[in-house]
Design a protein around this motif. Structure first.
Motif, mmCIF file in Angstrom:
data_model
loop_
_atom_site.group_PDB
_atom_site.id
_atom_site.type_symbol
_atom_site.label_atom_id
_atom_site.label_comp_id
_atom_site.label_asym_id
_atom_site.label_seq_id
_atom_site.Cartn_x
_atom_site.Cartn_y
_atom_site.Cartn_z
ATOM 1 N N PRO A 1 7.508 -5.924 3.571
ATOM 2 C CA PRO A 1 7.468 -4.536 4.030
ATOM 3 C C PRO A 1 7.171 -4.406 5.523
ATOM 4 C CG PRO A 1 5.591 -5.034 2.600
ATOM 5 C CD PRO A 1 6.534 -6.178 2.493
ATOM 6 N N ASP A 2 6.550 -5.438 6.126
ATOM 7 C CA ASP A 2 6.313 -5.383 7.571
ATOM 8 C C ASP A 2 7.634 -5.405 8.331
ATOM 9 O OD1 ASP A 2 6.564 -8.064 6.552
ATOM 10 O OD2 ASP A 2 5.941 -8.810 8.522
ATOM 11 N N ASP B 1 7.143 2.472 2.984
ATOM 12 C CA ASP B 1 6.911 1.109 3.461
ATOM 13 C C ASP B 1 5.486 0.901 3.954
ATOM 14 O OD1 ASP B 1 9.527 0.377 2.877
ATOM 15 O OD2 ASP B 1 10.267 0.973 4.843
ATOM 16 N N GLU B 2 4.871 1.949 4.499
ATOM 17 C CA GLU B 2 3.471 1.823 4.918
ATOM 18 C C GLU B 2 2.587 1.508 3.722
ATOM 19 O OE1 GLU B 2 5.464 4.201 5.920
ATOM 20 O OE2 GLU B 2 5.412 4.218 8.129
ATOM 21 N N TRP B 3 2.830 2.214 2.619
ATOM 22 C CA TRP B 3 2.075 1.938 1.386
ATOM 23 C C TRP B 3 2.323 0.507 0.929
ATOM 24 C CZ3 TRP B 3 4.178 0.340 -3.214
ATOM 25 C CH2 TRP B 3 3.313 0.266 -4.310
ATOM 26 N N ALA B 4 3.588 0.076 0.977
ATOM 27 C CA ALA B 4 3.939 -1.270 0.516
ATOM 28 C C ALA B 4 3.225 -2.332 1.345
ATOM 29 C CB ALA B 4 5.454 -1.471 0.578
ATOM 30 N N LEU B 5 3.187 -2.143 2.665
ATOM 31 C CA LEU B 5 2.543 -3.128 3.523
ATOM 32 C C LEU B 5 1.036 -3.165 3.274
ATOM 33 C CD1 LEU B 5 2.655 -5.240 5.719
ATOM 34 C CD2 LEU B 5 2.548 -3.389 7.422
ATOM 35 N N ALA B 6 0.445 -2.002 3.119
ATOM 36 C CA ALA B 6 -1.001 -1.956 2.869
ATOM 37 C C ALA B 6 -1.357 -2.701 1.583
ATOM 38 C CB ALA B 6 -1.461 -0.500 2.792
ATOM 39 N N ASN B 7 -0.564 -2.501 0.530
ATOM 40 C CA ASN B 7 -0.834 -3.171 -0.737
ATOM 41 C C ASN B 7 -0.510 -4.656 -0.671
ATOM 42 O OD1 ASN B 7 -1.523 -1.324 -3.342
ATOM 43 N ND2 ASN B 7 -0.468 -0.129 -1.768
ATOM 44 N N TYR B 8 0.494 -4.993 0.095
ATOM 45 C CA TYR B 8 0.824 -6.415 0.290
ATOM 46 C C TYR B 8 -0.356 -7.136 0.947
ATOM 47 C CZ TYR B 8 3.491 -10.573 1.686
ATOM 48 O OH TYR B 8 3.940 -11.861 1.854
ATOM 49 N N LYS B 9 -0.925 -6.497 1.956
ATOM 50 C CA LYS B 9 -2.056 -7.121 2.652
ATOM 51 C C LYS B 9 -3.267 -7.264 1.731
ATOM 52 C CE LYS B 9 -0.904 -5.738 7.391
ATOM 53 N NZ LYS B 9 -1.296 -4.903 8.557
ATOM 54 N N LYS B 10 -3.466 -6.282 0.839
ATOM 55 C CA LYS B 10 -4.590 -6.373 -0.091
ATOM 56 C C LYS B 10 -4.453 -7.585 -1.009
ATOM 57 C CE LYS B 10 -5.681 -1.426 -0.446
ATOM 58 N NZ LYS B 10 -5.643 -0.249 -1.356
ATOM 59 N N SER B 11 -3.215 -7.822 -1.467
ATOM 60 C CA SER B 11 -3.006 -8.883 -2.451
ATOM 61 C C SER B 11 -2.710 -10.240 -1.821
ATOM 62 C CB SER B 11 -1.864 -8.508 -3.400
ATOM 63 O OG SER B 11 -0.676 -8.251 -2.664
ATOM 64 N N HIS B 12 -1.965 -10.254 -0.707
ATOM 65 C CA HIS B 12 -1.505 -11.521 -0.139
ATOM 66 C C HIS B 12 -1.970 -11.766 1.295
ATOM 67 C CE1 HIS B 12 1.398 -10.784 -3.426
ATOM 68 N NE2 HIS B 12 1.479 -12.112 -3.492
#
Length: 746
Positions: free
Chosen positions: A388-389, A409-420
């Motif tokens: 998403p970045d 995409d902002e939501w997707a990146l934020a959640n990606y960072k939380k998990s990965h």
């Protein structure tokens, strides 16, 4: 915008390199392999029943598969659609499907814009849709635009949001849905297109109607003869293709001829050589792929699979697919678990979704897809980690928001960072996407990508192909090195990149490529040196030149039923200085596709070059009528008018160019010059100021601004602007002289 993607690129740039006279050669290009052009007789293809007696399990898997039913004669067994006098309406066209005298028919709009009854000759495909083929008297077989949805059991329009009139190439009765050149090569066995250029007619032949055993494994005659003669003493001797002994990458190469978007070079496929001896694939480019390489247009599988780590690590088609039934070998995550440890990957700590949910499926994160032809969902085979970045940077898709459609995409990146955490892996797209999205500093990244062989060769080739967007002497020097690259895909892409450079300075560098091991690269090299004839070459190249010329002529013949193929022939004549024939073949290209305004633009410029001013003007007017929002045409038309001293008309067209593309600085530069030409200095100044707001250091605009200030008698502003020019471009003596003149005017 209805610009059809061509299979060639026209000259757009001027070279800034000094010519070099030396001829270069290397050991790597003395290995030309002779691939025969012989046609395999149809009787060498024995048919599927000849295979069934010995290969019962494989035959059972294949029977009823998509390959088996790729094309069938239309009858009560094969036709799935409702032909019980049903009516379907779309885009103002009414089609009625009915039976008559034991046959299947449709009444719909034909080539002439009138309604006719057309008999269905063949079915095409089986699920999730089935198309139907009609025969025309000139040997053209055409696929109807209306298809049958085998899941919903209803008729539907393949392109429901796209209005097409009967005279357009995209109309079902014309080139866009022509079976002979768009479909036959991959849906039947041992196809010969047999196109008659003079009459624009076909006499297409094939050995077997469908994708048979011998489509993949090659003609069976020799194999059966060997088995019959030797019996139990028979041992495989290479008399078949695609066997258990075929290496992973070779298998991908052999599947590619039908699972790639590509341009054809050989007259027919005869199972000799490799994919690049018969076809050249479309590379990662805007309009075909997203800037990061994800599928966009209908590019099929090969181009995306070459991008993947799977391919790099010798995973091949048959690791996932049963090669005969085409079904997946395992369902769900078991397919990926063949290689990827389930305890590590098929757990919530990896996928962060509820077990058993759609989000927990490997393919939904790593193989997102797109629907083509109305209802055919196809997955991207580049097997990528969602990024998403990169979506935020380059507007590319990511699997997260394709599934969570209510999120951004902002939501997707934020959640990606939380998990990965923050994305750490460097994907090749981070080096390619900037150039494909217009980054003015993208060349250095392209160079890094193209030089580093750790990256997929299709990505490296695509990077070289994009380099002319940054053309200068340094760029050209770097491009030259890739003519000697180990990858034939990169070598071919490099030649195509040089086709964007309108210069003969580099012809000598292409000569060694006439000996390249791949036919497609040799043919590309021949076109690159087309301004030379046999007797202008060093004697060492004359024989190979004559051989490759035959291959090039075959390539032109086999693509002459496409507007792009005819345009390539025009380009060949243009390189030879034969403007009359170049015009002729551009005109012939438009006979096939009257809406192809890339070709019409080239034709308009040639008309003008050949002093046919009225024809040039009419061509530009036609483009404007067909594509009123395309700014470049107004610009080109304005330049023509300006050279005819019709300056007021030129100003009108240049203003329209700016209206439709307000970010193009070049348009402001030319409009400012036009205003100066008619003495409207204040208008010239105002337009230059607007352009400089877009690009404050633009060389041309700064010079125009200084010149206009001088003419207005505003010498202080003129000197300040000229001083900035000298500071920015110290190597240009013209600017220094101009500043000196202004200083003496104190």
């Amino acid at each position: 915008m209805r610009w059809i993607v061509l299979i060639l690129t026209f000259s757009l740039f001027l070279s800034c390199k000094n010519g070099k006279s030396e001829y270069i050669d290397t050991q790597s290009f003395t290995k030309k392999k002779i691939i025969s052009t012989h046609l395999i007789p149809d009787e060498h293809f024995l048919g599927d029943e000849a295979c069934a007696s010995c290969h019962k399990a494989q035959f059972k898997d294949w029977k009823g598969s998509h390959h088996d039913k790729a094309m069938q004669v239309a009858n009560d067994t094969t036709v799935l659609g409702n032909f019980n006098n049903t009516v379907y309406k779309s885009q103002g066209i009414t089609s009625r499907f009915f039976k008559k005298e034991g046959g299947y028919y449709v009444n719909t709009e034909g080539r002439d814009g009138m309604y006719h009854d057309f008999k269905i000759e063949y079915t095409f495909g089986v699920e999730p849709l089935q198309q139907y083929i009609v025969k025309f008297p000139d040997g053209h077989y055409q696929c109807l635009r209306t298809a049958w949805d085998t899941e919903k059991e209803e008729w539907f329009d393949l392109y429901p949001d796209f209005k097409v009139v009967h005279s357009e190439w995209l109309h079902w009765s014309r080139g866009g849905l022509n079976w002979n050149n768009m479909c036959a090569d991959c849906h039947s066995t041992n196809v010969r297109k047999n196109y008659d250029l003079e009459n624009h007619a076909y006499n297409t032949k094939y050995a077997l109607i469908n994708v048979s055993c011998e489509t993949c494994h090659g003609p069976g005659k020799t194999h059966v003869d060997n088995v019959t003669t030797l019996g139990d003493r028979y041992k495989p001797k290479g008399d078949l293709k695609m066997t258990f002994a075929t290496s992973p990458k070779t298998l991908v190469d052999e599947c590619a001829r039908c699972h790639a978007r590509r341009e054809q070079y050989s007259e027919f496929y005869n199972f000799e050589g490799t994919f690049l001896d018969h076809y050249f694939p479309q590379l990662i480019a805007n309009g075909l792929y997203h800037p990061d390489g994800q599928i966009l247009d209908e590019v099929y599988v090969y181009g995306s699979f070459l991008q993947s780590k799977m391919y790099q690590n010798n995973v091949t088609c048959t690791n996932c697919h049963n090669p005969h039934s085409l079904e997946l070998k395992f369902q769900g995550n078991l397919l990926c678990a063949q290689c990827h440890e389930p305890k590590t990957y098929d757990v919530p700590t990896h996928h962060f979704h509820q077990e058993g949910s759609e989000g927990a499926k490997c393919i939904n994160c790593h193989m997102s897809g797109k629907t083509y032809m109305g209802n055919d969902y196809r997955r991207d085979h580049s097997f990528r980690i969602p990024r998403p970045d990169l979506s935020l940077k380059y507007g590319t898709p990511n699997a997260c928001t394709q599934c969570h459609t209510d999120k951004d995409d902002e939501w997707a990146l934020a959640n990606y960072k939380k998990s990965h955490g923050t994305p750490k892996n460097k994907h090749f797209s981070e080096l390619l996407a900037p150039a494909l999205t217009g980054d003015v500093h993208g060349f250095e990244k392209l160079l890094e990508l193209s030089k580093d062989t750790i990256y997929p060769e299709i990505a490296r080739a695509s990077a070289v192909r994009a380099m002319p967007n940054y053309l200068d002497e340094t760029v050209v020097e770097n491009m030259l090195a890739f003519l000697d690259d180990d990858s034939p895909l990169v070598r071919g892409a490099t030649i195509d990149a040089f086709s964007d450079i309108n210069s003969g300075d580099y012809i000598n560098y292409f000569l060694p490529l006439l000996r390249d091991e791949k036919r497609t690269v040799r043919v590309k090299a021949f076109l690159a040196i087309a301004s030379l004839n046999e007797f202008q070459l060093p004697e060492a190249y004359r024989e190979i030149y004559k051989e490759v010329k035959k291959e090039f002529e075959t390539h032109l013949d086999v693509t002459s039923d496409f507007s792009g193929g005819r345009a390539k022939k025009a380009l060949y004549f243009l390189k030879q200085g034969d403007v009359e024939n170049a015009i002729k073949w551009y005109e012939k290209a438009l006979e096939i596709d009257s809406m192809n305004n890339m070709i019409r633009t080239n034709l308009a410029n040639l008309y003008y070059r050949n002093k046919a001013i009225l024809k040039a003007e009419e061509a530009f007017k036609t483009i404007i009528q067909q594509e009123p929002n395309f700014a470049q045409t107004y610009y080109s038309y304005a330049l023509l008018l300006a050279e005819q001293n019709r300056t007021d008309e030129a100003i009108t067209q240049m203003k329209l160019a700016i209206k439709h593309m307000p970010d193009n600085v070049r348009f402001y530069y030319n409009l400012s010059l036009l205003y100066d030409k008619v003495g409207k200095l204040k208008n010239a100044e105002d337009i230059a100021v607007k352009g400089l707001k877009l690009d404050p250091n633009n060389e041309g605009l700064l010079y125009v601004m200084a010149y206009v200030f001088q003419k207005q008698g505003n010498f202080d502003k003129a000197r300040n602007t000229a001083s900035k020019l000298v500071e920015l471009y110290p190597r240009n003596p013209q600017y220094r002289r101009f500043l000196q003149q202004l200083n003496t005017s104190r």
